[in-house]
Design a protein around this motif. Structure first.
Motif, PDB file in Angstrom:
ATOM      1  N   ASN A  14     -96.762 -35.646  53.295  1.00 36.04           N
ATOM      2  CA  ASN A  14     -96.131 -36.547  52.327  1.00 36.04           C
ATOM      3  C   ASN A  14     -95.961 -37.948  52.887  1.00 36.04           C
ATOM      4  OD1 ASN A  14     -95.493 -35.788  49.666  1.00 36.04           O
ATOM      5  ND2 ASN A  14     -94.328 -34.087  50.494  1.00 36.04           N
ATOM      6  N   ILE A  15     -95.553 -38.023  54.137  1.00 31.09           N
ATOM      7  CA  ILE A  15     -95.356 -39.353  54.742  1.00 31.09           C
ATOM      8  C   ILE A  15     -96.688 -40.108  54.809  1.00 31.09           C
ATOM      9  CG2 ILE A  15     -94.794 -40.518  56.930  1.00 31.09           C
ATOM     10  CD1 ILE A  15     -92.440 -38.518  57.198  1.00 31.09           C
ATOM     11  N   ASN A  16     -97.759 -39.376  55.113  1.00 29.10           N
ATOM     12  CA  ASN A  16     -99.078 -40.044  55.139  1.00 29.10           C
ATOM     13  C   ASN A  16     -99.486 -40.548  53.757  1.00 29.10           C
ATOM     14  OD1 ASN A  16     -99.398 -39.725  57.871  1.00 29.10           O
ATOM     15  ND2 ASN A  16    -100.529 -37.777  57.704  1.00 29.10           N
ATOM     16  N   LEU A  17     -99.232 -39.722  52.722  1.00 28.36           N
ATOM     17  CA  LEU A  17     -99.568 -40.148  51.355  1.00 28.36           C
ATOM     18  C   LEU A  17     -98.821 -41.441  51.004  1.00 28.36           C
ATOM     19  CD1 LEU A  17     -99.476 -36.730  49.397  1.00 28.36           C
ATOM     20  CD2 LEU A  17    -101.445 -38.287  49.553  1.00 28.36           C
ATOM     21  N   LEU A  18     -97.525 -41.463  51.358  1.00 27.41           N
ATOM     22  CA  LEU A  18     -96.696 -42.624  50.993  1.00 27.41           C
ATOM     23  C   LEU A  18     -97.070 -43.852  51.834  1.00 27.41           C
ATOM     24  CD1 LEU A  18     -93.265 -40.804  50.487  1.00 27.41           C
ATOM     25  CD2 LEU A  18     -94.874 -41.571  48.736  1.00 27.41           C
ATOM     26  N   LYS A  19     -97.449 -43.635  53.104  1.00 22.56           N
ATOM     27  CA  LYS A  19     -97.872 -44.781  53.930  1.00 22.56           C
ATOM     28  C   LYS A  19     -99.191 -45.349  53.402  1.00 22.56           C
ATOM     29  CE  LYS A  19     -95.336 -43.950  58.218  1.00 22.56           C
ATOM     30  NZ  LYS A  19     -95.346 -43.457  59.615  1.00 22.56           N
ATOM     31  N   THR A  20    -100.067 -44.468  52.928  1.00 23.07           N
ATOM     32  CA  THR A  20    -101.325 -44.941  52.331  1.00 23.07           C
ATOM     33  C   THR A  20    -101.023 -45.762  51.077  1.00 23.07           C
ATOM     34  OG1 THR A  20    -102.384 -42.895  53.119  1.00 23.07           O
ATOM     35  CG2 THR A  20    -103.566 -44.186  51.445  1.00 23.07           C
ATOM     36  N   ALA A  21    -100.129 -45.237  50.261  1.00 21.68           N
ATOM     37  CA  ALA A  21     -99.742 -45.957  49.025  1.00 21.68           C
ATOM     38  C   ALA A  21     -99.175 -47.328  49.367  1.00 21.68           C
ATOM     39  CB  ALA A  21     -98.712 -45.134  48.248  1.00 21.68           C
ATOM     40  N   ARG A  22     -98.358 -47.368  50.404  1.00 19.47           N
ATOM     41  CA  ARG A  22     -97.731 -48.629  50.825  1.00 19.47           C
ATOM     42  C   ARG A  22     -98.794 -49.640  51.274  1.00 19.47           C
ATOM     43  NH1 ARG A  22     -93.533 -48.191  55.666  1.00 19.47           N
ATOM     44  NH2 ARG A  22     -95.524 -47.934  56.757  1.00 19.47           N
ATOM     45  N   GLY A  23     -99.767 -49.146  52.038  1.00 20.30           N
ATOM     46  CA  GLY A  23    -100.853 -50.030  52.490  1.00 20.30           C
ATOM     47  C   GLY A  23    -101.653 -50.556  51.317  1.00 20.30           C
ATOM     48  N   GLN A  24    -101.887 -49.699  50.323  1.00 14.23           N
ATOM     49  CA  GLN A  24    -102.657 -50.131  49.143  1.00 14.23           C
ATOM     50  C   GLN A  24    -101.873 -51.181  48.346  1.00 14.23           C
ATOM     51  OE1 GLN A  24    -104.041 -46.755  46.852  1.00 14.23           O
ATOM     52  NE2 GLN A  24    -105.392 -46.021  48.500  1.00 14.23           N
ATOM     53  N   LYS A  56     -86.892 -38.204  42.542  1.00 11.25           N
ATOM     54  CA  LYS A  56     -86.392 -39.227  41.605  1.00 11.25           C
ATOM     55  C   LYS A  56     -86.748 -40.634  42.097  1.00 11.25           C
ATOM     56  CE  LYS A  56     -82.363 -36.609  39.948  1.00 11.25           C
ATOM     57  NZ  LYS A  56     -80.895 -36.486  40.099  1.00 11.25           N
ATOM     58  N   GLN A  57     -86.694 -40.833  43.408  1.00 14.44           N
ATOM     59  CA  GLN A  57     -87.016 -42.158  43.953  1.00 14.44           C
ATOM     60  C   GLN A  57     -88.500 -42.485  43.745  1.00 14.44           C
ATOM     61  OE1 GLN A  57     -85.079 -44.630  45.181  1.00 14.44           O
ATOM     62  NE2 GLN A  57     -83.470 -43.296  44.385  1.00 14.44           N
ATOM     63  N   ILE A  58     -89.339 -41.480  43.881  1.00 11.49           N
ATOM     64  CA  ILE A  58     -90.780 -41.718  43.649  1.00 11.49           C
ATOM     65  C   ILE A  58     -91.005 -42.085  42.186  1.00 11.49           C
ATOM     66  CG2 ILE A  58     -93.047 -40.623  43.595  1.00 11.49           C
ATOM     67  CD1 ILE A  58     -92.235 -39.037  46.081  1.00 11.49           C
ATOM     68  N   LEU A  59     -90.271 -41.416  41.295  1.00 10.69           N
ATOM     69  CA  LEU A  59     -90.364 -41.760  39.869  1.00 10.69           C
ATOM     70  C   LEU A  59     -89.979 -43.220  39.636  1.00 10.69           C
ATOM     71  CD1 LEU A  59     -88.884 -38.614  38.066  1.00 10.69           C
ATOM     72  CD2 LEU A  59     -91.070 -39.693  37.551  1.00 10.69           C
ATOM     73  N   ALA A  60     -88.977 -43.673  40.368  1.00  6.74           N
ATOM     74  CA  ALA A  60     -88.513 -45.066  40.191  1.00  6.74           C
ATOM     75  C   ALA A  60     -89.606 -46.047  40.626  1.00  6.74           C
ATOM     76  CB  ALA A  60     -87.242 -45.293  41.007  1.00  6.74           C
ATOM     77  N   LEU A  73     -90.747 -47.738  48.857  1.00  2.00           N
ATOM     78  CA  LEU A  73     -91.552 -46.723  49.561  1.00  2.00           C
ATOM     79  C   LEU A  73     -91.063 -46.557  51.002  1.00  2.00           C
ATOM     80  CD1 LEU A  73     -95.268 -47.213  48.406  1.00  2.00           C
ATOM     81  CD2 LEU A  73     -93.679 -45.367  47.833  1.00  2.00           C
ATOM     82  N   ASP A  74     -90.706 -47.673  51.639  1.00  2.00           N
ATOM     83  CA  ASP A  74     -90.130 -47.577  52.991  1.00  2.00           C
ATOM     84  C   ASP A  74     -88.902 -46.661  52.966  1.00  2.00           C
ATOM     85  OD1 ASP A  74     -91.950 -49.301  54.187  1.00  2.00           O
ATOM     86  OD2 ASP A  74     -90.749 -51.099  53.759  1.00  2.00           O
ATOM     87  N   GLY A  75     -88.080 -46.860  51.950  1.00  2.00           N
ATOM     88  CA  GLY A  75     -86.848 -46.068  51.831  1.00  2.00           C
ATOM     89  C   GLY A  75     -87.133 -44.587  51.632  1.00  2.00           C
ATOM     90  N   ILE A  76     -88.180 -44.305  50.831  1.00  2.00           N
ATOM     91  CA  ILE A  76     -88.512 -42.897  50.551  1.00  2.00           C
ATOM     92  C   ILE A  76     -89.056 -42.209  51.809  1.00  2.00           C
ATOM     93  CG2 ILE A  76     -90.006 -41.375  49.196  1.00  2.00           C
ATOM     94  CD1 ILE A  76     -89.896 -43.565  46.967  1.00  2.00           C
TER      95      ILE A  76
END
Lengths: 85, 85, 85, 85
Positions: free
Chosen positions: B6-16, C35-39, C17-20
């Motif tokens: 999950n953290i990798n998915l979110l870090k990828t999203a952040r980079g994009q 819920k945070q991802i939904l936001a 995203l950093d927060g999540i």
């Protein structure tokens, strides 16, 4: 499952579809037709949430108590995957 | 929960997102920017499905075994309601 | 396009995203993370609607005035197809 | 607008709704019912995209040529806002 509630939602949706078909035949304004289709989709969503809610409180609970809930959970996640954009 | 995935998915999203901000600053074509935002949303959806999947196999299962799963089920349905159009 | 507004929306999304990621590292409750991802997704939707709105009022209008709007319309419908469940 | 195509899509959706109502009356498995509702929603989406596509190639184009497209664009964005999660 609360059949009556769900059947009423779906019968309402069905009736609205009749109305939308008529709107198209009468060449009504596209945006008004589009809004009506959105309204039917909202009814279908409501019905489907009701079904998933009941499913989790019924079949899923039972399966988990019997020690084999994972398969049912995968089914639910698969539906969410199709449902969520 | 499989934190690493999950953290990798979110870090990828952040980079994009950084890339999309640059595209806007560079006045790139709107449709290309729109498509990139859609790609980030697909990553967030994937992460959220993973989280819900793990939640059902963890917290929900435990709560149901302890006889009080309904509250957890209501939480999940509430998230689905927000998620589904 | 109103770059500033869009860039702010995306920077806010990025910060969330950093927060999540932190919430996951801290093993916070799954439903709160979901819920945070939904936001964040709501912010991305808002930004994308802004981009499509500006695109239609800019590039699409111009293309239609020059007599070749259909290609641009197909592009928009293709994005809607990806976006709508 | 291609009335025939749209009317057929909606009549198919209506017929499928009859089938789903029967599934509920027959107490069929919830997940199967849920999948069928998803299939109807996919038909409605297809129909609505067709309507929006035709609307942009018809009414929107005309309005833009006559110099007052913004109002029509706002209508479309309002529908997208309702449609997109």
């Amino acid at each position: 499952m609360d059949h009556k509630k769900n059947i009423n939602l779906l019968k309402t949706a069905r009736g609205q579809l009749d109305g939308i078909i008529k709107m198209i035949e009468d060449e009504r304004y596209c945006v008004d037709i589009s809004k009506q289709i959105l309204a039917v989709q909202a009814l279908l969503k409501k019905s489907n949430l009701e079904i998933l809610n009941n499913h989790m409180k019924g079949c899923l609970k039972e399966a988990i108590r019997e020690g084999n809930g994972d398969e049912k959970i995968e089914e639910i996640v698969m539906i969410l995957d199709k449902y969520i954009k």
